[in-house]
Every structure is written in structure tokens, then in C-alpha cells.
Design a protein around this motif. Structure first.
Motif, PDB file in Angstrom:
ATOM      1  N   PRO A 439      25.650  24.817  31.088  1.00 18.36           N
ATOM      2  CA  PRO A 439      25.942  25.333  29.409  1.00 18.36           C
ATOM      3  C   PRO A 439      26.649  26.518  29.455  1.00 18.36           C
ATOM      4  O   PRO A 439      27.521  26.999  28.460  1.00 18.36           O
ATOM      5  CB  PRO A 439      24.530  25.306  28.985  1.00 18.36           C
ATOM      6  N   GLY A 440      26.223  27.396  30.223  1.00 18.40           N
ATOM      7  CA  GLY A 440      26.641  29.015  30.292  1.00 18.40           C
ATOM      8  C   GLY A 440      28.072  28.859  30.372  1.00 18.40           C
ATOM      9  O   GLY A 440      29.047  29.731  29.661  1.00 18.40           O
ATOM     10  N   MET A 441      28.610  28.018  31.737  1.00 13.47           N
ATOM     11  CA  MET A 441      30.077  28.096  31.927  1.00 13.47           C
ATOM     12  C   MET A 441      30.812  27.241  30.910  1.00 13.47           C
ATOM     13  O   MET A 441      32.181  27.701  30.616  1.00 13.47           O
ATOM     14  CB  MET A 441      29.907  27.100  33.370  1.00 13.47           C
ATOM     15  N   PHE A 442      30.431  26.136  30.438  1.00 17.20           N
ATOM     16  CA  PHE A 442      31.183  25.434  29.186  1.00 17.20           C
ATOM     17  C   PHE A 442      31.259  26.479  27.927  1.00 17.20           C
ATOM     18  O   PHE A 442      32.117  26.169  27.239  1.00 17.20           O
ATOM     19  CB  PHE A 442      30.306  24.235  28.843  1.00 17.20           C
ATOM     20  N   SER A 443      30.409  27.344  27.748  1.00 19.63           N
ATOM     21  CA  SER A 443      30.876  28.366  26.704  1.00 19.63           C
ATOM     22  C   SER A 443      32.003  29.175  26.866  1.00 19.63           C
ATOM     23  O   SER A 443      32.471  29.573  25.789  1.00 19.63           O
ATOM     24  CB  SER A 443      29.341  29.285  26.372  1.00 19.63           C
ATOM     25  N   TYR A 444      32.436  29.329  28.128  1.00 22.60           N
ATOM     26  CA  TYR A 444      33.803  29.747  28.319  1.00 22.60           C
ATOM     27  C   TYR A 444      35.056  28.799  28.617  1.00 22.60           C
ATOM     28  O   TYR A 444      36.176  29.082  28.838  1.00 22.60           O
ATOM     29  CB  TYR A 444      33.606  30.880  29.511  1.00 22.60           C
ATOM     30  N   GLN A 533      36.064  28.103  39.523  1.00 22.25           N
ATOM     31  CA  GLN A 533      34.699  29.293  39.307  1.00 22.25           C
ATOM     32  C   GLN A 533      35.177  30.164  40.392  1.00 22.25           C
ATOM     33  O   GLN A 533      35.758  30.005  41.479  1.00 22.25           O
ATOM     34  CB  GLN A 533      33.436  28.550  39.340  1.00 22.25           C
ATOM     35  N   SER A 534      34.237  31.379  40.315  1.00 16.42           N
ATOM     36  CA  SER A 534      34.377  32.565  41.286  1.00 16.42           C
ATOM     37  C   SER A 534      33.054  33.269  40.989  1.00 16.42           C
ATOM     38  O   SER A 534      32.489  33.138  40.043  1.00 16.42           O
ATOM     39  CB  SER A 534      35.654  33.287  40.926  1.00 16.42           C
ATOM     40  N   ILE A 535      32.860  33.967  42.186  1.00 19.23           N
ATOM     41  CA  ILE A 535      31.701  34.822  41.972  1.00 19.23           C
ATOM     42  C   ILE A 535      31.796  36.022  41.079  1.00 19.23           C
ATOM     43  O   ILE A 535      30.940  36.351  40.279  1.00 19.23           O
ATOM     44  CB  ILE A 535      31.396  35.648  43.470  1.00 19.23           C
ATOM     45  N   ARG A 536      33.181  36.486  40.823  1.00 24.50           N
ATOM     46  CA  ARG A 536      33.290  37.339  39.815  1.00 24.50           C
ATOM     47  C   ARG A 536      33.179  36.898  38.343  1.00 24.50           C
ATOM     48  O   ARG A 536      32.640  37.622  37.507  1.00 24.50           O
ATOM     49  CB  ARG A 536      34.738  37.941  39.825  1.00 24.50           C
ATOM     50  N   PHE A 537      33.420  35.596  38.171  1.00 24.31           N
ATOM     51  CA  PHE A 537      33.149  35.183  37.052  1.00 24.31           C
ATOM     52  C   PHE A 537      31.500  35.054  36.500  1.00 24.31           C
ATOM     53  O   PHE A 537      30.948  35.355  35.619  1.00 24.31           O
ATOM     54  CB  PHE A 537      33.601  33.731  36.802  1.00 24.31           C
ATOM     55  N   LEU A 538      30.801  34.523  37.841  1.00 21.01           N
ATOM     56  CA  LEU A 538      29.565  34.272  37.620  1.00 21.01           C
ATOM     57  C   LEU A 538      28.580  35.457  37.423  1.00 21.01           C
ATOM     58  O   LEU A 538      27.565  35.553  36.885  1.00 21.01           O
ATOM     59  CB  LEU A 538      28.801  33.587  38.861  1.00 21.01           C
ATOM     60  N   ASN A 539      29.173  36.599  37.870  1.00 19.43           N
ATOM     61  CA  ASN A 539      28.650  37.889  38.009  1.00 19.43           C
ATOM     62  C   ASN A 539      28.907  38.439  36.383  1.00 19.43           C
ATOM     63  O   ASN A 539      30.044  38.705  35.912  1.00 19.43           O
ATOM     64  CB  ASN A 539      29.304  38.839  38.664  1.00 19.43           C
ATOM     65  N   ARG A 543      32.539  39.218  34.644  1.00 20.72           N
ATOM     66  CA  ARG A 543      32.944  38.085  33.984  1.00 20.72           C
ATOM     67  C   ARG A 543      34.448  38.339  33.111  1.00 20.72           C
ATOM     68  O   ARG A 543      35.129  37.632  33.074  1.00 20.72           O
ATOM     69  CB  ARG A 543      31.743  37.413  33.039  1.00 20.72           C
ATOM     70  N   GLU A 544      34.161  39.372  32.160  1.00 21.34           N
ATOM     71  CA  GLU A 544      35.450  39.392  31.102  1.00 21.34           C
ATOM     72  C   GLU A 544      36.662  39.574  32.073  1.00 21.34           C
ATOM     73  O   GLU A 544      37.607  39.152  31.547  1.00 21.34           O
ATOM     74  CB  GLU A 544      34.872  40.575  30.451  1.00 21.34           C
ATOM     75  N   GLU A 545      36.744  40.137  33.107  1.00 24.15           N
ATOM     76  CA  GLU A 545      37.909  40.341  33.993  1.00 24.15           C
ATOM     77  C   GLU A 545      38.447  39.253  34.420  1.00 24.15           C
ATOM     78  O   GLU A 545      39.579  39.035  34.729  1.00 24.15           O
ATOM     79  CB  GLU A 545      37.401  41.168  34.998  1.00 24.15           C
ATOM     80  N   THR A 546      37.761  38.237  34.578  1.00 27.26           N
ATOM     81  CA  THR A 546      38.413  36.893  34.788  1.00 27.26           C
ATOM     82  C   THR A 546      38.795  35.903  33.924  1.00 27.26           C
ATOM     83  O   THR A 546      39.223  34.753  34.179  1.00 27.26           O
ATOM     84  CB  THR A 546      37.272  35.794  35.698  1.00 27.26           C
ATOM     85  N   LEU A 547      38.679  36.207  32.692  1.00 29.07           N
ATOM     86  CA  LEU A 547      38.982  35.183  31.516  1.00 29.07           C
ATOM     87  C   LEU A 547      40.401  35.300  31.277  1.00 29.07           C
ATOM     88  O   LEU A 547      41.119  36.459  31.303  1.00 29.07           O
ATOM     89  CB  LEU A 547      38.168  35.472  30.443  1.00 29.07           C
ATOM     90  N   ASN A 548      40.990  34.068  30.968  1.00 25.10           N
ATOM     91  CA  ASN A 548      42.082  33.967  30.592  1.00 25.10           C
ATOM     92  C   ASN A 548      42.477  33.729  29.179  1.00 25.10           C
ATOM     93  O   ASN A 548      41.333  33.523  28.460  1.00 25.10           O
ATOM     94  CB  ASN A 548      43.148  32.752  31.504  1.00 25.10           C
ATOM     95  N   ASP A 549      43.514  33.814  28.450  1.00 26.32           N
ATOM     96  CA  ASP A 549      43.889  33.722  27.015  1.00 26.32           C
ATOM     97  C   ASP A 549      44.315  32.266  26.903  1.00 26.32           C
ATOM     98  O   ASP A 549      45.407  31.863  27.572  1.00 26.32           O
ATOM     99  CB  ASP A 549      44.883  34.691  26.631  1.00 26.32           C
ATOM    100  N   MET A 550      43.643  31.310  26.244  1.00 30.08           N
ATOM    101  CA  MET A 550      44.323  30.175  25.503  1.00 30.08           C
ATOM    102  C   MET A 550      44.227  30.121  24.043  1.00 30.08           C
ATOM    103  O   MET A 550      43.653  31.081  23.520  1.00 30.08           O
ATOM    104  CB  MET A 550      43.421  28.882  26.103  1.00 30.08           C
ATOM    105  N   TYR A 551      45.290  29.162  23.687  1.00 33.31           N
ATOM    106  CA  TYR A 551      45.627  29.232  21.937  1.00 33.31           C
ATOM    107  C   TYR A 551      45.470  27.632  21.680  1.00 33.31           C
ATOM    108  O   TYR A 551      46.052  27.069  22.036  1.00 33.31           O
ATOM    109  CB  TYR A 551      46.678  30.099  21.829  1.00 33.31           C
TER     110      TYR A 551
END
Length: 561
Positions: A439-444, A533-539, A543-551
Motif C-alpha cells: 500500500p505504501g509503494m502503490f501510493s507513489y 524499487q530501490s533502497i533509496r526509495f524505501l528510505n 524517497r523524494e529524490e527517487t521520484l519521477n514526474d508523470m502527467y
């Protein structure tokens, strides 16, 4: 509770009942059932989303032979998973829950067949433990969420092997027919590769025993009409849509091409499945590797004249298939699913043998399995505390499991203690994944929220296309999905059409802006694909540094090209 723990060697009546042959098994099944039931609540993505979209197309088109996704012919996998999904959609409506439900029922066939195979080859206790090992293995729990056709092939394969072994013993026609129906279902699950494990297990056993009469008996030819029935839907669908080129791709490039790497795959690591098995078969990895060592050692010790008195079904089915997928250039963890039931039976047999003898190795196994079980319990708690803080439901279940593990550590021994602690430890981790981590992952994972926005705002004529996005679940979750677009040329081909929505990345968005395209609706999402997934996203700190933009955009009616 204090008096219970400090009690003498005389166990309270309730505790004795729990550790009877019947109740300890039921306790394990109960918590594993919670894991598989909560699996049904996790949304679809990756291959599971793609397969669900094809099943939905069957329901909407009424065409059960010619498979399609994003308005194009689908030529990768045969029909079983799509038929099961479509049938469930007819009965229960279109939803992720409905798509996963028949997969769960098919897994239950695999669990039961594993139990019967273990009981047939060895004894009832081996069958029970093999069932629990398979159902509690990380590979089966994980791929009951990230659904691949291998999970259906594995269930059909172990059913086939069980029935064909029984046939070799009793020579009853019913078991022959059921055995090859199982092989046919394996073929209808993933294609010609479904033949391999039954052929390796039965053929290898007869070959090692030098049972030439049985190996080359003409009755095996009677299986050809049965198997032809299961090949027919795929052959008919591919030929009608793609002609002989489609058949050539399916039977040659899509199979042999994956082994050679000509179609897919560039992995030359011959030990890939060795180190993959170390984590994907948790919590039973150690037991499996020990069982393979002892089984191989036994096989080498047999003299040629003694081999007719021993069984080689499991060893041949596992080793020959393992060697094949190891030399193949296309590799993936889910390829191990097919032999997982045979692995479970072999491991269960050797676990009982290890603990029936007074050897030092059983102390090592007991220690490591207890550490693994407790480690999984602790990891589940840490996941829920620090990665994606969870609600009360998970913690109630976690506390129940922790309490049972403590009781089992005090009041069980030997094999039962290993099985109980291992199964409950992986159950706590499975519940953490289903109720907390996913659920946490799917929120992103923005594809599903984007589809929900489209479904809420779109007019009846509106169509949602996907551009530069490999998330095929869009074609399942969107009420009216369109095309899968790659590159600027395909993107611009739909921009001038009315009622056009697009789910796209920043590259495609900039291409639209350069053409001065007007947007009637515009939504931006921070996105992280669940399959990457990645450790940086799970941390949480990074986490915010690993996010991409989709529209998500709707093309305005006055856009200019």
C-alpha cells in the motif's frame, strides 16, 4: 502467562492440543491463509496488470480465442490465465480481486497436489510439511501478487507429475488421462515449456532405472491427442491474427530465442539461480540446498544394479530443468516456480530424515531456521515502523504471530518447531508486504490514480492513451483505454483526434508543449514504478529524490499542430 512459560515439562491441555498432529498444521494454514487472502487486496501492476487487461478485453469483445491488448494482437502467452480472469470477471465483475481469485484457487490445486505427491513418494507427514513449505515459500507468496503464468504452470505440473507417478505404479487409465490433462494445462499456461518438467521427471527416472520397456512403450503416443486439444486455442488464435509468422514466433523465437538470447535475454551468469534461490526460497533455502546435496550424494552411491529400487523423479525434474534455465540467456526469478513443488517435497523428506537421525547437522538447521523465523518477524515490525508506518490491523496480527512463535519456541521441538517458527515468521513478513509495504509503494505508483481521475472526469467518448509508459495496468483500470504509444511520431498521430487523454512522461509532455498543444485538463504526479524499487526509495529520507514526474492530460479541442 508467566505461569504458562515457567510451567514444568507437563504442558497445559490447550498447548498439548495445539501441538497435536492436527492442530499445529491448522495453525500454520490459518496464518498462511491470511497472507493469501490479503494478497487479493493488493492492486495489479506489471505482468499481472497486462494479463488482467487481456482478460477484460475477452469479456468486452466476447472473443475467447483471439487475444488483444491496447488494440493489438497479443502473441506471448497461451490462454489459460486469460480465460480464468475473464470467467471470474463474468461471475464477480471486473476488479483486481476477481482476477486474482482463480489464480488462488489454482494455487490450491498445486498445494494439494504437492501434499499428495509427498504422501505418495514417502508418507503423510512428508506431504503435510511439503505443502507448508511450498505455501510459505517467498517465491509463491510474492508471485501470487506479481502474477506470472509460471504459477499456473507450476500447479498444473505438480498435478501432472503426481498423476503420472501413480499411473506408473497402478497402470490405471484414469491417472494416465489426468496426468496428461495436467501437462496440457501446463502448456495452456505458458506454452511448450510446460512439457519439460513432467518429461524430465518421468523420463529421467525411467532412464536412470534403465526401464527401457516402460520408457519406449507405445502407450505414450496416446497422449498426443490430449495435448493437441490444449495446443489448439493458441494455434488457432495466432494463425487467425498473425498467420504462419505468428506461429513461428510463438513456437520458435518465443521459446528457443529466450534460451539463445536471440529474442530476449543477455544474462550469462550460470549461477544466477543459485544466488536467487538463497532469497527467493526463504525461509527454506538452507533446507533445499542440504536436501539437494544429500540426494545427489545418495544417487552417486547407488550401484547400477540397485537403481531399480529407488526413485529419481524429483532429482531429475529439478536438476534437468535447473540446468536448462541456467544456460538460457533469458533469466528471471519466477522461472524457478515450476520446480518449486518438487523442491518442497524433496526438502520435506530430507528435513524429516535429518531429524530422525542423531546428527549434529540437525542442531545447525534448528538454530538457523529459528533465527530466520525470528528475523522475519523482526523485519516485518521494522518495515511497519520505519518504511511505511501502518495501522492497527497489521499490529494486531503481528502480535498474535509473535505470541504463537514464543509458545512454539517453548512447547514444540524438532521438525515441528522448525516448521512452525519458519511458517509464522514468513507469514508476518507476507502480511507486512500486503498490509504495509505494497500500500505504501502503490501510493507513489501514479498509473492507477491517473486512471481513477480519468474515470471520474472523462466523457463517454473520451479515450485514455499511454505514451512512453510501460505500465500496462492502465489498459485494465481505465474505463476506456486506447493505444500504447512510443515516440513523438506515434504521439502526434493521436493529438488531432477528439476526446483524447494521455498518460505520459516529461519527454512526451515537452514534445506536446513544443507543438503548442492546448490542455483542457492537466494533472501532475510524483511517480515511482512498483516494479523498479530501490533502497533509496524505501528510505523515507531519500524517497523524494527517487521520484519521477508523470502527467495526465486531456487535449483541448482548439489545439494547434
Amino acid at each position: 502467562m508467566k505461569n504458562l512459560i515457567l510451567a514444568s515439562n507437563k504442558k497445559p491441555f490447550v498447548v498439548k492440543k495445539i501441538f497435536s498432529e492436527k492442530w499445529w498444521f491448522i495453525v500454520c494454514l490459518l496464518f498462511l491463509s491470511l497472507v493469501y487472502l490479503t494478497n487479493l487486496l493488493v492492486p495489479l501492476t506489471g505482468d499481472a496488470g497486462k494479463y488482467a487487461a487481456i482478460s477484460r478485453n475477452i469479456v468486452e469483445s466476447g472473443d475467447w480465442i483471439n487475444l488483444h491488448i491496447h488494440q493489438q494482437a497479443y502473441d506471448q502467452k497461451p490462454h489459460l490465465i486469460f480465460w480464468l480472469g475473464a470467467l471470474s470477471f463474468h461471475l464477480f465483475g471486473i476488479s483486481a480481486f476477481a482476477f486474482k481469485l482463480p489464480i488462488l484457487f489454482f494455487s490450491m490445486l498445486g498445494f494439494y497436489s504437492t501434499y499428495r505427491l509427498g504422501k505418495f513418494l514417502y508418507n503423510k507427514e512428508t506431504g503435510m510439511i511439503a505443502l507448508l513449505m511450498l505455501a510459505s515459500s517467498e517465491i509463491w507468496i510474492l508471485f501470487s501478487n506479481d502474477i506470472h503464468t509460471d504459477i499456473l504452470m507450476a500447479s498444473a505440473t505438480v498435478f501432472a507429475v503426481w498423476q503420472l507417478m501413480v499411473f506408473l505404479k497402478c497402470k490405471k487409465a484414469l491417472h494416465f488421462v489426468l496426468g496428461f490433462v495436467g501437462v496440457g494445462l501446463a502448456i495452456l499456461s505458458k506454452g511448450p515449456i510446460g512439457l519439460l518438467v513432467p518429461a524430465f521427471a518421468i523420463g529421467g527416472h525411467l532412464l536412470i532405472q534403465q526401464n527401457w520397456k516402460e520408457l519406449f512403450h507405445p502407450r505414450w503416443l496416446l497422449a498426443l491427442p490430449i495435448l493437441a486439444l490444449f495446443f489448439y486455442p493458441t494455434v488457432a488464435g495466432l494463425y487467425q491474427q498473425l498467420g504462419f509468422g505468428g506461429l513461428k514466433f510463438y513456437f520458435w523465437e518465443n521459446n528457443v530465442g529466450r534460451v539463445s538470447g536471440e529474442y530476449k535475454g543477455n544474462n550469462n551468469d550460470l549461477l544466477f539461480y543459485f544466488h536467487t534461490a538463497l532469497y527467493i526460497w526463504l525461509p527454506w533455502s538452507l533446507v533445499f540446498f542440504l536436501s539437494m546435496f544429500f540426494e545427489g550424494k545418495n544417487w552417486l552411491s547407488f550401484k547400477l544394479k540397485d537403481r531399480t529400487n529407488h526413485e529419481f523423479f524429483l532429482l531429475c525434474g529439478i536438476v534437468l530443468f535447473w540446468l536448462l534455465i541456467s544456460i538460457a540467456r533469458a533469466k528471471a526469478p519466477h522461472f524457478l516456480l515450476t520446480i518449486s513443488p518438487l523442491v518442497a517435497v524433496l526438502a520435506a523428506n530430507w528435513l524429516l530424515r535429518i531429524f530422525s537421525e542423531n546428527t549434529r547437522i540437525k542442531k545447525i538447521v534448528l538454530f538457523i531456521q529459528q533465527v530466520l523465523g525470528l528475523g522475519l518477524l523482526l523485519f516485518a515490525a521494522l518495515t511497519s515502523l520505519f518504511l511505511f508506518p501502518s495501522g492497527i490491523v497489521f499490529w494486531i496480527l503481528w502480535c498474535m504471530i509473535a505470541l504463537f512463535i514464543l509458545l512454539f519456541l517453548f512447547y514444540s521441538e524438532g521438525v515441528k518447531r522448525i516448521v512452525l517458527v519458519s511458517v509464522l515468521g514468513i507469514s508476518s513478513f507476507g502480511l507486512a508486504m500486503n498490509l504495509v509495504l505494497f500500500p505504501g509503494m502503490f501510493s507513489y505508483h501514479s498509473t492507477i490514480p491517473a486512471c481513477q481521475t480519468f474515470n471520474r472526469l472523462a466523457a463517454p467518448q473520451d479515450v485514455l492513451h499511454s505514451c512512453n509508459s510501460i505500465h500496462r495496468e492502465l489498459f485494465f483500470y481505465a474505463n476506456k483505454p486506447g493505444l500504447y504509444l512510443e515516440g513523438e511520431e506515434q504521439l502526434m498521430s493521436v493529438v488531432g483526434q477528439p476526446h483524447t487523454w494521455l498518460y505520459l512522461d516529461e519527454v512526451a509532455l515537452n514534445q506536446l508543449k513544443e507543438k503548442n498543444i492546448h490542455f483542457e485538463y492537466f494533472f501532475a504526479y510524483k511517480h515511482k514504478s512498483l516494479t523498479r524499487q530501490s533502497i533509496r526509495f524505501l528510505n523515507p529520507k531519500t524517497r523524494e529524490e527517487t521520484l519521477n514526474d508523470m502527467y495526465l492530460v486531456k487535449i483541448g479541442t482548439h489545439s494547434s499542430n
